[in-house]
Scaffold this active site. Structure first.
Site, PDB file in Angstrom:
ATOM      1  CG  HIS A 171      -3.357   3.215   2.371  1.00  9.39           C
ATOM      2  ND1 HIS A 171      -4.118   2.683   0.645  1.00  9.39           N
ATOM      3  CD2 HIS A 171      -3.307   2.490   2.714  1.00  9.39           C
ATOM      4  CE1 HIS A 171      -4.176   1.577   0.817  1.00  9.39           C
ATOM      5  NE2 HIS A 171      -3.814   1.296   1.916  1.00  9.39           N
ATOM      6  CB  CYS A 217      -1.186  -0.222   1.015  1.00 17.10           C
ATOM      7  SG  CYS A 217      -1.981  -1.383   1.152  1.00 17.10           S
ATOM      8  CG  ASN A 271      -6.774  -0.665   1.037  1.00 16.19           C
ATOM      9  OD1 ASN A 271      -6.306  -0.400   0.708  1.00 16.19           O
ATOM     10  ND2 ASN A 271      -6.952  -0.816   2.513  1.00 16.19           N
TER      11      ASN A 271
HETATM   12  O1  UT7 Z   1      -3.348  -0.820   3.607  1.00 17.34           O
HETATM   13  C1  UT7 Z   1      -3.214  -1.605   5.357  1.00 17.34           C
HETATM   14  C2  UT7 Z   1      -4.170  -2.800   5.873  1.00 17.34           C
HETATM   15  N1  UT7 Z   1      -5.427  -3.012   6.300  1.00 17.34           N
HETATM   16  C3  UT7 Z   1      -5.371  -1.943   6.761  1.00 17.34           C
HETATM   17  O2  UT7 Z   1      -5.352  -0.866   7.542  1.00 17.34           O
HETATM   18  C4  UT7 Z   1      -6.701  -2.739   8.301  1.00 17.34           C
HETATM   19  C5  UT7 Z   1      -5.998  -1.917   9.020  1.00 17.34           C
HETATM   20  N2  UT7 Z   1      -7.099  -2.717  10.362  1.00 17.34           N
HETATM   21  C6  UT7 Z   1      -8.847  -2.459  10.384  1.00 17.34           C
HETATM   22  O3  UT7 Z   1      -9.058  -1.789   9.604  1.00 17.34           O
HETATM   23  C7  UT7 Z   1      -9.277  -3.029  11.638  1.00 17.34           C
HETATM   24  O4  UT7 Z   1      -8.863  -4.017  12.494  1.00 17.34           O
HETATM   25  C8  UT7 Z   1     -10.131  -4.170  10.358  1.00 17.34           C
HETATM   26  C9  UT7 Z   1     -11.757  -3.491  10.101  1.00 17.34           C
HETATM   27  C10 UT7 Z   1     -10.394  -5.022   9.186  1.00 17.34           C
HETATM   28  C11 UT7 Z   1     -11.530  -4.693  11.596  1.00 17.34           C
HETATM   29  O5  UT7 Z   1     -11.558  -3.637  12.655  1.00 17.34           O
HETATM   30  P1  UT7 Z   1     -11.669  -4.539  14.149  1.00 17.34           P
HETATM   31  O6  UT7 Z   1     -12.329  -3.610  14.620  1.00 17.34           O
HETATM   32  O7  UT7 Z   1     -10.050  -4.267  14.419  1.00 17.34           O
HETATM   33  O8  UT7 Z   1     -12.262  -6.020  14.301  1.00 17.34           O
HETATM   34  P2  UT7 Z   1     -12.234  -7.497  14.606  1.00 17.34           P
HETATM   35  O9  UT7 Z   1     -11.300  -7.401  13.552  1.00 17.34           O
HETATM   36  O10 UT7 Z   1     -11.589  -6.635  15.989  1.00 17.34           O
HETATM   37  O11 UT7 Z   1     -14.168  -8.363  14.621  1.00 17.34           O
HETATM   38  C12 UT7 Z   1     -14.181  -7.711  15.510  1.00 17.34           C
HETATM   39  C13 UT7 Z   1     -15.967  -8.708  15.083  1.00 17.34           C
HETATM   40  C14 UT7 Z   1     -15.118  -9.749  15.383  1.00 17.34           C
HETATM   41  O12 UT7 Z   1     -16.028 -10.846  15.989  1.00 17.34           O
HETATM   42  P3  UT7 Z   1     -16.354 -12.218  17.367  1.00 17.34           P
HETATM   43  O13 UT7 Z   1     -15.062 -12.115  17.209  1.00 17.34           O
HETATM   44  O14 UT7 Z   1     -15.493 -10.256  18.021  1.00 17.34           O
HETATM   45  O15 UT7 Z   1     -17.317 -12.683  17.281  1.00 17.34           O
HETATM   46  C15 UT7 Z   1     -15.340 -10.481  13.971  1.00 17.34           C
HETATM   47  O16 UT7 Z   1     -15.482 -11.822  13.960  1.00 17.34           O
HETATM   48  O17 UT7 Z   1     -16.267  -8.499  13.941  1.00 17.34           O
HETATM   49  C16 UT7 Z   1     -16.260 -10.129  13.133  1.00 17.34           C
HETATM   50  N3  UT7 Z   1     -15.884  -9.113  11.678  1.00 17.34           N
HETATM   51  C17 UT7 Z   1     -17.430  -8.931  10.802  1.00 17.34           C
HETATM   52  N4  UT7 Z   1     -18.589  -9.029  11.135  1.00 17.34           N
HETATM   53  C18 UT7 Z   1     -19.073  -9.044  10.236  1.00 17.34           C
HETATM   54  C19 UT7 Z   1     -14.932  -9.281  11.400  1.00 17.34           C
HETATM   55  N5  UT7 Z   1     -15.067  -9.232   9.690  1.00 17.34           N
HETATM   56  C20 UT7 Z   1     -16.438  -8.840   9.725  1.00 17.34           C
HETATM   57  C21 UT7 Z   1     -17.498  -8.619   8.429  1.00 17.34           C
HETATM   58  N6  UT7 Z   1     -18.518  -8.835   8.637  1.00 17.34           N
HETATM   59  N7  UT7 Z   1     -17.453  -8.162   7.526  1.00 17.34           N
END
Ligand code: UT7
Length: 321
Positions: free
Chosen positions: A248, A111, A278
């Site tokens: 980004h 990225c 993204n």
């Molecule tokens: O270019 C650079 C690349 N990447 C990034 O910049 C990503 C940086 N990170 C992020 O943007 C965030 O960490 C995410 C958007 C990827 C995730 O957000 P989060 O608040 O950290 O969520 P999480 O991973 O802690 O997931 C929370 C919950 C989980 O469920 P449980 O375990 O709490 O029951 C996931 O299973 O959300 C669930 N979950 C979803 N639910 C619905 C994960 N993906 C999804 C989804 N839809 N698409």
């Protein structure tokens, strides 16, 4: 001598996929994606190749810069999802454009790729080796996604952006920083195809992108403000003198956190992640082109460009428009 962006262009695939569309094929919802990321839709390549998207973006940038492809000395393409392992995206682009006098190679800094490519172009121009350079960033990330993994596939989109850079006495890049932390690379991973030479058992198989989202999030909110401040210092400017911060487009919460840490209002951070998701190496040049086309860039404006992502890698440049 400075390196000035004299033309920009971008191209997105025709097929627009909303969060609601994804919720029909995955256990996800518009509410989850929108509230966690700010993303509402993304474009996914169905008919397009990365070469065709990059060529469309490049033609717009060349037109604005009034440069004929045959005048190009160098084509730098930043990508991690080229149509082929070889030839590179930049060589395919050279063929498409008829830029037969250019050297061409790809850069993979995920990225941050467009920033690394732009800074490489800057060094070539300052050294005097090349004068007319096409810098492209683009991805078809949808080919690298695990479409059963809702935690990654909803975040990314496809597209390409381009910039033509030329030497200029007064305007252009004033200061840049770049960095890498390979020790933390596992936070965002995509393996190449497995080695299947005859001496390895079970060698075949392909893998897809996997990500520790929270690790990448923490890395981004700590590293990006520092890199931006360092680049502004190198440029000899104060943060108040920056008109726009083109970051980004990974997650609106990351951008809001950077805005808060830098004590700069969100109005100075244009975004298009709502409709694009993204696009890794494509996101900075596509956003730059979108704001250029909207007339948001004025001669003499000070602009920050910043990227961060897999590697881990980060890069920031400060320039006068
Ligand atoms: O270019 C650079 C690349 N990447 C990034 O910049 C990503 C940086 N990170 C992020 O943007 C965030 O960490 C995410 C958007 C990827 C995730 O957000 P989060 O608040 O950290 O969520 P999480 O991973 O802690 O997931 C929370 C919950 C989980 O469920 P449980 O375990 O709490 O029951 C996931 O299973 O959300 C669930 N979950 C979803 N639910 C619905 C994960 N993906 C999804 C989804 N839809 N698409």
């Amino acid at each position: 001598m400075k390196t000035r962006i004299c033309g920009t262009g971008s191209a997105l695939p025709k097929r627009k996929v909303t969060n609601d569309d994804l919720s029909k094929i995955l256990d996800t919802s518009d509410e989850w994606i929108r509230s966690r990321t700010g993303i509402c839709a993304r474009h996914l390549a169905v008919e397009e190749s990365l070469t065709s998207l990059a060529a469309d973006a490049a033609k717009e940038a060349l037109d604005e810069a009034k440069i004929n492809p045959r005048e190009l000395d160098l084509i730098l393409a930043a990508t991690l999802s080229a149509d082929h392992l070889v030839p590179s995206l930049s060589c395919e682009l050279q063929r498409e454009l008829g830029a037969e006098n250019a050297a061409a190679f790809d850069i993979n800094a995920a990225c941050s790729g467009f920033l690394f490519a732009l800074q490489t172009a800057d060094v070539y121009i300052k050294s005097g080796q090349y004068q007319k350079i096409l810098v492209v960033g683009g991805e078809i990330l949808s080919r690298l996604m695990d479409w059963n993994d809702r935690s990654t596939c909803v975040l990314f989109g496809d597209g390409a952006g381009a910039a033509v850079v030329l030497p200029d006495e007064t305007s252009g890049i004033l200061g840049s920083v770049q960095g890498s932390d390979g020790a933390r690379g596992e936070a965002l991973l995509c393996e190449n195809r497995k080695n299947n030479n005859p001496y390895i058992a079970n060698g075949t198989g392909l893998s897809y992108v996997s990500m520790n989202g929270q690790e990448v999030y923490k890395f981004a909110v700590r590293t990006v403000p520092k890199a931006i401040l360092e680049a502004i210092k190198k440029a000899g400017l104060a943060i108040e003198e920056i008109d726009l911060f083109v970051l980004h487009q990974a997650n609106i919460r990351i951008i809001e956190s950077v805005s808060k840490r830098l004590k700069v209002p969100m109005e100075k951070f244009p975004t298009n992640l709502e409709s694009c998701g993204n696009i890794s190496a494509g996101s900075v040049p596509i956003l730059l082109d979108h704001i250029n086309k909207k007339g948001m860039l004025h001669k003499g404006d000070h602009i920050v460009l910043a990227g961060f992502g897999a590697g881990l890698t980060w890069g920031a440049s400060v320039l006068t428009w």
